[in-house]
Design an enzyme around this catalytic site. Structure first.
Site, PDB file in Angstrom:
ATOM      1  N   GLY A   1     -15.548  -5.697   3.428  1.00 30.07           N
ATOM      2  CA  GLY A   1     -14.704  -4.287   3.849  1.00 30.07           C
ATOM      3  C   GLY A   1     -13.300  -4.881   3.764  1.00 30.07           C
ATOM      4  O   GLY A   1     -13.203  -5.911   3.487  1.00 30.07           O
ATOM      5  N   SER A   2     -12.681  -4.250   4.545  1.00 30.90           N
ATOM      6  CA  SER A   2     -11.340  -4.328   4.843  1.00 30.90           C
ATOM      7  C   SER A   2     -11.086  -5.493   5.841  1.00 30.90           C
ATOM      8  O   SER A   2     -11.845  -5.720   6.675  1.00 30.90           O
ATOM      9  CB  SER A   2     -10.400  -3.189   5.100  1.00 30.90           C
ATOM     10  N   THR A   3      -9.712  -6.050   5.618  1.00 30.18           N
ATOM     11  CA  THR A   3      -9.200  -7.050   6.773  1.00 30.18           C
ATOM     12  C   THR A   3      -9.177  -6.354   8.126  1.00 30.18           C
ATOM     13  O   THR A   3      -9.606  -6.939   9.109  1.00 30.18           O
ATOM     14  CB  THR A   3      -8.105  -7.430   6.412  1.00 30.18           C
TER      15      THR A   3
ATOM     16  N   GLU B   1     -16.034 -10.813   4.048  1.00 30.49           N
ATOM     17  CA  GLU B   1     -15.586 -10.622   2.670  1.00 30.49           C
ATOM     18  C   GLU B   1     -14.461  -9.695   2.804  1.00 30.49           C
ATOM     19  O   GLU B   1     -14.940  -8.383   2.768  1.00 30.49           O
ATOM     20  CB  GLU B   1     -16.522 -10.380   1.612  1.00 30.49           C
TER      21      GLU B   1
ATOM     22  N   GLU C   1      -2.272  -4.011   1.131  1.00 29.43           N
ATOM     23  CA  GLU C   1      -3.358  -3.952  -0.073  1.00 29.43           C
ATOM     24  C   GLU C   1      -3.471  -2.187  -0.326  1.00 29.43           C
ATOM     25  O   GLU C   1      -3.936  -1.714   0.638  1.00 29.43           O
ATOM     26  CB  GLU C   1      -5.008  -4.230   0.499  1.00 29.43           C
TER      27      GLU C   1
ATOM     28  N   LYS D   1     -25.949  -1.307   6.704  1.00 25.91           N
ATOM     29  CA  LYS D   1     -25.167  -0.014   6.827  1.00 25.91           C
ATOM     30  C   LYS D   1     -24.289   0.203   5.398  1.00 25.91           C
ATOM     31  O   LYS D   1     -23.475  -0.664   5.466  1.00 25.91           O
ATOM     32  CB  LYS D   1     -24.329   0.000   8.169  1.00 25.91           C
TER      33      LYS D   1
ATOM     34  N   CYS E   1     -11.805  -5.476  -4.744  1.00 25.66           N
ATOM     35  CA  CYS E   1     -11.129  -6.618  -3.739  1.00 25.66           C
ATOM     36  C   CYS E   1     -10.253  -7.581  -4.511  1.00 25.66           C
ATOM     37  O   CYS E   1      -9.231  -7.950  -4.135  1.00 25.66           O
ATOM     38  CB  CYS E   1     -12.125  -7.160  -3.141  1.00 25.66           C
TER      39      CYS E   1
ATOM     40  N   GLY F   1     -12.925  -6.170   9.404  1.00 31.12           N
ATOM     41  CA  GLY F   1     -13.487  -7.285   9.529  1.00 31.12           C
ATOM     42  C   GLY F   1     -12.836  -8.082  11.218  1.00 31.12           C
ATOM     43  O   GLY F   1     -13.730  -8.706  11.878  1.00 31.12           O
TER      44      GLY F   1
HETATM   45  P1  NAD Z   1     -13.681  -0.512   5.151  1.00 28.65           P
HETATM   46  O1  NAD Z   1     -13.276  -1.654   5.966  1.00 28.65           O
HETATM   47  O2  NAD Z   1     -13.002   0.762   5.431  1.00 28.65           O
HETATM   48  O3  NAD Z   1     -15.428  -0.304   5.314  1.00 28.65           O
HETATM   49  C1  NAD Z   1     -16.275  -1.005   4.916  1.00 28.65           C
HETATM   50  C2  NAD Z   1     -17.542  -0.977   5.623  1.00 28.65           C
HETATM   51  O4  NAD Z   1     -17.067  -1.256   7.123  1.00 28.65           O
HETATM   52  C3  NAD Z   1     -17.915   0.676   5.645  1.00 28.65           C
HETATM   53  O5  NAD Z   1     -19.297   0.440   5.789  1.00 28.65           O
HETATM   54  C4  NAD Z   1     -17.553   1.022   7.128  1.00 28.65           C
HETATM   55  O6  NAD Z   1     -18.223   1.975   7.855  1.00 28.65           O
HETATM   56  C5  NAD Z   1     -17.790  -0.211   7.838  1.00 28.65           C
HETATM   57  N1  NAD Z   1     -16.665  -0.367   8.912  1.00 28.65           N
HETATM   58  C6  NAD Z   1     -15.458   0.032   9.439  1.00 28.65           C
HETATM   59  N2  NAD Z   1     -15.034  -0.412  10.600  1.00 28.65           N
HETATM   60  C7  NAD Z   1     -16.102  -0.959  11.033  1.00 28.65           C
HETATM   61  C8  NAD Z   1     -16.205  -1.661  12.574  1.00 28.65           C
HETATM   62  N3  NAD Z   1     -15.207  -1.720  13.152  1.00 28.65           N
HETATM   63  N4  NAD Z   1     -17.268  -2.300  12.859  1.00 28.65           N
HETATM   64  C9  NAD Z   1     -18.412  -2.247  11.668  1.00 28.65           C
HETATM   65  N5  NAD Z   1     -18.234  -1.682  10.608  1.00 28.65           N
HETATM   66  C10 NAD Z   1     -17.055  -1.021  10.129  1.00 28.65           C
HETATM   67  O7  NAD Z   1     -13.446  -0.838   3.887  1.00 28.65           O
HETATM   68  P2  NAD Z   1     -13.757   0.003   2.566  1.00 28.65           P
HETATM   69  O8  NAD Z   1     -12.696   1.220   2.717  1.00 28.65           O
HETATM   70  O9  NAD Z   1     -15.090   0.761   2.488  1.00 28.65           O
HETATM   71  O10 NAD Z   1     -13.734  -0.686   1.222  1.00 28.65           O
HETATM   72  C11 NAD Z   1     -12.564  -1.298   0.805  1.00 28.65           C
HETATM   73  C12 NAD Z   1     -12.273  -2.536   1.485  1.00 28.65           C
HETATM   74  O11 NAD Z   1     -13.169  -3.733   1.069  1.00 28.65           O
HETATM   75  C13 NAD Z   1     -10.937  -3.286   0.812  1.00 28.65           C
HETATM   76  O12 NAD Z   1     -10.373  -4.008   1.897  1.00 28.65           O
HETATM   77  C14 NAD Z   1     -11.658  -4.260  -0.276  1.00 28.65           C
HETATM   78  O13 NAD Z   1     -10.698  -5.438  -0.344  1.00 28.65           O
HETATM   79  C15 NAD Z   1     -12.546  -4.966   0.698  1.00 28.65           C
HETATM   80  N6  NAD Z   1     -13.608  -5.517  -0.181  1.00 28.65           N
HETATM   81  C16 NAD Z   1     -13.601  -6.895  -0.207  1.00 28.65           C
HETATM   82  C17 NAD Z   1     -14.773  -7.527  -0.954  1.00 28.65           C
HETATM   83  C18 NAD Z   1     -14.828  -9.038  -1.192  1.00 28.65           C
HETATM   84  O14 NAD Z   1     -15.865  -9.561  -1.533  1.00 28.65           O
HETATM   85  N7  NAD Z   1     -14.040  -9.647  -0.467  1.00 28.65           N
HETATM   86  C19 NAD Z   1     -15.520  -6.742  -2.153  1.00 28.65           C
HETATM   87  C20 NAD Z   1     -15.421  -5.432  -2.156  1.00 28.65           C
HETATM   88  C21 NAD Z   1     -14.667  -4.570  -1.161  1.00 28.65           C
END
Ligand code: NAD
Length: 487
Positions: A236-238, A259, A390, A183, A293, A241
């Site tokens: 994605g975000s903490t 991640e 962040e 996804k 990130c 996660g």
């Molecule tokens: P986000 O957490 O809002 O979304 C990331 C993904 O997760 C999206 O596809 C979203 O639809 C999905 N998602 C959201 N809530 C979910 C849930 N409850 N269950 C399953 N899926 C869910 O993050 P974003 O705004 O898209 O991206 C930015 C974040 O990603 C920042 O916090 C950044 O630091 C992090 N990031 C981390 C790395 C790494 O390697 N550590 C790399 C890139 C981005």
């Protein structure tokens, strides 16, 4: 050939990709182009029924093709063919990505796309080289640690580097013999769907990669809690996660790679090569307008050189060339959405309200789209929102230190530990710092990843669990089975 293009001519057709076929969807979340805030497409939200269908397609593809059992070199060769096709379709993929995301066309063509293809090749080469182990047991038996794929991996990716993040998940999962239900972010799904489609054109079994479009709460939750998903790989975000951990715990138990977010420090000692240091730090916060990130968002600098370093970075910040992602001359990215740019503004305002000052920037740029001026904030303290949160935007805070111990104490973030930088000419101090900094990656006299994909990336603390890239990412997509054969 100029890389610039007219975004109105790019058709972003919303469709899931399941079992090798596009499943068109007509309505969904309204999407606006970050570069000019013009609506251009909708993202459908897949419900549990479509996720079921995608998981079933993945399971049938594995069973029918024998992908996980076949001679490993066949997987390697197929993945190389897919990487070739990604390179051949670079312009098409880059345009789809540039319209929807914050990635400028020139950077996509020079970086994201060729590097994604390279990373798929990197992982393809593990398939016939990494295996299990023969272990010492009694004379009456033969002990093996066999290694096998999980089956179907559920992958979820963010919007900031959509194709790259998809390649980080797909490359190791497929090379290791799994199928994937992926996804992408609801804001940037189009290039990822096309990249998956190319895998079938390259000869990978239909159904090996399935892409379901949707949001986190509905589609993401259906994937991570699905009993047919054997492993979750998330970036994605903490906050998301931890929601995924809770959902996985509620619905069963399965391994996860997470991640997550960061708030990475860059520690500058007075003996550093200041010109190179300033250039590296400015690049790290300006790249993708800070939407990375590992962006180095906290400058921790020895007091005697703080003024010179801040001055140099502020000058670089004032010289950016913002422009739409479809213009090859653009040198500075927009922010992904209205919501995100408003959040950046409010965190900067809240920091200033506590007594900090902006040496440069501090507000939205006066131009179409979602551009935020590069921002350097001085006079912060450990409780300033720009230091604790962040922000995911082009905002750098400055904190001067007097001695090494104070620098490490400032660098240590209570929540995050994704990456850190240290700049010094003193070798002993560089080694000391690399040991003391609480982060999954430490860069010394440079900041940011190289094309050495063997180095794993991943966070300490709430920045994540497990690694992407490197041998670790391949191994994380296989599980070990102990086999004891009586003789
Ligand atoms: P986000 O957490 O809002 O979304 C990331 C993904 O997760 C999206 O596809 C979203 O639809 C999905 N998602 C959201 N809530 C979910 C849930 N409850 N269950 C399953 N899926 C869910 O993050 P974003 O705004 O898209 O991206 C930015 C974040 O990603 C920042 O916090 C950044 O630091 C992090 N990031 C981390 C790395 C790494 O390697 N550590 C790399 C890139 C981005």
């Amino acid at each position: 050939m100029t890389l610039s293009f007219d975004p109105d001519l790019i058709a972003c057709r919303p469709a899931h990709f399941i079992g090798g076929e596009r499943i068109a969807a007509t309505d969904g979340l309204d999407l606006k182009r970050p570069s000019d805030a013009v609506s251009f497409a909708a993202c459908p939200i897949a419900g549990p029924d479509l996720v079921d269908r995608a998981v079933a397609a993945a399971q049938s593809a594995l069973a029918a093709s024998g992908w996980g059992r076949a001679r490993p070199r066949e997987r390697t060769n197929a993945l190389h063919r897919w990487a070739d096709l990604i390179e051949r379709h670079a312009v098409e993929l880059a345009r789809l990505e540039a319209v929807a995301s914050t990635r400028p066309i020139a950077e996509l063509m020079a970086g994201d796309i060729p590097i994604s293809a390279e990373q798929i090749r990197f992982f393809a080469e593990f398939a016939d080289k990494e295996g299990g182990d023969l272990v010492p047991t009694g004379d009456d038996s033969l002990g093996l640690i066999a290694s096998e794929p999980y089956g179907v991996v559920g992958a979820i990716t963010p919007w900031n580097f959509p194709l790259s993040m998809a390649a980080w998940k797909l490359g190791p999962a497929l090379a290791a013999g799994n199928a994937v239900v992926l996804k992408p972010s609801e804001m940037t799904p189009f290039a990822t769907v096309r990249m998956a489609e190319l895998s079938v054109e390259a000869g990978l079994p239909a159904g090996l990669i399935n892409v379901v479009l949707g949001d986190g709460p509905v589609t993401g939750t259906a994937i991570t809690g699905h009993p047919g998903i054997a492993k979750v790989s998330f970036t994605g975000s903490t906050g998301a996660g931890s929601a995924i951990m809770a959902n996985v715990a509620r619905t069963g138990v399965k391994p996860m790679t997470l991640e997550l977010g960061g708030k990475s420090p860059q520690v500058v000692f007075a003996d550093a090569d200041l010109d190179r240091t300033i250039a590296a730090i400015a690049r790290s916060i300006l790249a993708n307008a800070g939407q990375a990130c590992v962006a180095g968002t906290r400058l921790i600098v020895e007091a005697s050189v703080a003024e010179a370093v801040a001055d140099g970075i502020a000058a670089a910040m004032r010289s950016v060339r913002p422009g739409p992602t479809w213009d090859a001359a653009s040198g500075y990215s927009p922010i992904i959405s209205e919501r995100q740019i408003a959040r950046i503004g409010s965190l900067v305002d809240a920091t200033v309200a506590r007594g900090a000052t902006c040496r440069t920037g501090g507000a939205r740029m006066d131009r179409p789209g979602y551009f935020f001026a590069p921002t350097l904030i001085e006079g912060v303290d450990a409780g300033s929102p720009a230091v604790t949160e962040e922000i995911f935007g082009p905002v750098l805070t400055v904190e001067p230190f007097r001695d090494e111990e104070e620098a490490y104490a400032m660098a240590d973030h209570p929540t995050y530990g994704l990456a850190a930088g240290v700049f010094t000419r003193d070798l002993a101090r560089a080694v000391r710092a690399s040991r003391r900094l609480q982060a999954g990656t430490v860069w010394v006299n440079r900041y940011g990843r190289s094309r050495d994909h063997i180095l794993p990336t991943g966070g300490f603390k709430s920045s994540g669990i497990g690694k992407d890239l490197g041998r670790d990412a391949y191994r994380a997509n296989r599980r070990e089975k102990s086999v004891l054969i009586g003789l």
